[in-house]
Design an enzyme around this catalytic site. Structure first.
Site, PDB file in Angstrom:
ATOM      1  N   LYS A 159      62.589  31.638 -17.361  1.00 11.79           N
ATOM      2  CA  LYS A 159      61.216  31.233 -16.973  1.00 11.79           C
ATOM      3  C   LYS A 159      60.245  31.525 -16.191  1.00 11.79           C
ATOM      4  O   LYS A 159      59.713  29.985 -15.960  1.00 11.79           O
ATOM      5  CB  LYS A 159      61.290  30.333 -18.397  1.00 11.79           C
ATOM      6  CG  LYS A 159      61.357  31.597 -20.122  1.00 11.79           C
ATOM      7  CD  LYS A 159      60.576  29.664 -21.358  1.00 11.79           C
ATOM      8  CE  LYS A 159      59.476  29.592 -21.454  1.00 11.79           C
ATOM      9  NZ  LYS A 159      58.669  31.108 -22.134  1.00 11.79           N
TER      10      LYS A 159
HETATM   11  N1  PMP Z   1      61.547  36.090 -24.549  1.00 18.13           N
HETATM   12  C1  PMP Z   1      60.539  35.726 -23.344  1.00 18.13           C
HETATM   13  C2  PMP Z   1      59.879  36.835 -22.363  1.00 18.13           C
HETATM   14  C3  PMP Z   1      59.576  35.048 -24.130  1.00 18.13           C
HETATM   15  O1  PMP Z   1      59.045  34.012 -22.740  1.00 18.13           O
HETATM   16  C4  PMP Z   1      60.225  33.732 -25.128  1.00 18.13           C
HETATM   17  C5  PMP Z   1      59.505  32.424 -25.249  1.00 18.13           C
HETATM   18  N2  PMP Z   1      59.778  31.601 -24.323  1.00 18.13           N
HETATM   19  C6  PMP Z   1      61.045  34.290 -25.616  1.00 18.13           C
HETATM   20  C7  PMP Z   1      61.507  35.402 -25.537  1.00 18.13           C
HETATM   21  C8  PMP Z   1      61.036  33.990 -27.345  1.00 18.13           C
HETATM   22  O2  PMP Z   1      62.049  32.503 -26.435  1.00 18.13           O
HETATM   23  P1  PMP Z   1      62.410  30.736 -27.206  1.00 18.13           P
HETATM   24  O3  PMP Z   1      62.639  31.831 -28.962  1.00 18.13           O
HETATM   25  O4  PMP Z   1      62.823  30.526 -26.769  1.00 18.13           O
HETATM   26  O5  PMP Z   1      60.795  30.383 -27.450  1.00 18.13           O
END
Ligand code: PMP
Length: 304
Positions: A159
């Site tokens: 991320k």
């Molecule tokens: N894909 C992307 C590109 C994201 O930024 C997120 C948010 N973190 C997610 C998927 C979903 O991840 P999570 O369920 O861990 O928030």
């Protein structure tokens, strides 16, 4: 909608007033986009505020940092504790939580190594990300003309702050065209994910979601969907999906910490209609779990 301020932001070990939480204009990450972050939510439960899957989020923050060779000057335990403390000092029963690891003011130029690795944790009250209406009746999606980045250009498992330029361009394109949210395809044409959410389709009673190799982040909410589906006896598979699979799906939904679990009502104007039974079952269980109402998922509620 403007941010609702909270009181204090944790910056490198000290609490700073919200309005004073500033950085120097020559902060390296501001120029070159190298930083990592997390998005976490705290929910009110009958036993007080609980940060949802905090340890898993902090673990992913460290994995992201490792991928980019950022050496976080704290341990995971210290950041877990600092996050809880930030929620406590701001007296919030439910809030969004944003830990950020960034390269501070040091040297300019593309070598990040001489810059200090700094950490902040901000919390603020944040309502539904894709709107109450979307949560109830589903959101309208557009397949973006922007592709998800190739895994050898930017690693989907991380991320990274600058990686989100791609998401922002897709988001703006979708909004300007009158849709709620975008779906990105991978460079070889498979469905990847949304701008900040994982994507799922339901076909013949099975839930299908794209793999990380199609450019999707390994979502923590996606892991919740997997656990919930499995526990409800619903088949769950990771599979490459084509754009046409979105159009012919029986149901579709997305998941993410900010967005939570949201039904998809149309993709490129192909109507999927009101949320179907599998989407509803996953959504209802997820909302019960975040509030600490499901015994088998109580480990997910990390009390502050
Ligand atoms: N894909 C992307 C590109 C994201 O930024 C997120 C948010 N973190 C997610 C998927 C979903 O991840 P999570 O369920 O861990 O928030």
């Amino acid at each position: 909608m403007p941010l609702t301020k909270s009181e204090k932001i944790w910056m490198d070990g000290t609490f700073v007033d919200w309005d004073d939480a500033n950085v120097h204009i020559l902060t390296h990450s501001l120029h070159y986009g190298l930083g990592v972050f997390e998005g976490i939510r705290t929910y009110e439960t009958s036993q007080g505020p609980a940060v949802f899957r905090l340890t898993d989020h902090i673990k992913r923050l460290f994995d992201s940092a490792r991928i980019f060779l950022l050496d976080i000057p704290y341990s995971a335990d210290e950041l877990v504790e600092a996050t809880k403390e930030t929620v406590r000092v701001n007296n919030l029963s439910s809030c969004y939580v944003r830990p950020l690891v960034y390269l501070g003011y040091g040297e300019m130029g593309l070598n990040p190594l001489p810059c200090p690795v700094q950490v902040s944790i901000a919390v603020w009250p944040w309502g539904t990300y894709l709107g109450d209406e979307g949560l109830k009746h589903g959101v309208r999606m557009k397949v973006s003309s922007w592709q998800r980045h190739h895994p050898n250009a930017l690693p989907p498992a991380a991320k990274g702050t600058g990686m989100y330029i791609n998401s922002s361009m897709a988001k703006v394109e979708a909004l300007k065209a009158g849709y709620d949210e975008a779906i990105l395809l991978s460079p070889n044409g498979y469905v990847s994910e949304c701008t900040g959410e994982n994507l799922f389709v339901v076909q013949d009673g099975r839930i299908l979601t794209p793999p990380v190799s199609a450019g999707a982040l390994a979502g923590i909410t996606q892991q919740c969907v997997k656990s919930i589906a499995t526990d409800l006896g619903i088949d769950y598979e990771v599979a490459h999906l084509l754009r046409s699979d979105l159009y012919t799906a029986d149901e579709a939904f997305l998941s993410g910490t900010a967005a939570e679990v949201v039904p998809i009502r149309s993709v490129d104007d192909r109507e999927l209609g009101e949320p179907g039974p599998i989407t509803r079952a996953i959504q209802d269980t997820y909302f019960a779990a975040v509030k600490g109402e499901v015994d088998r998922y109580k480990d997910w509620n990390e009390h502050v």
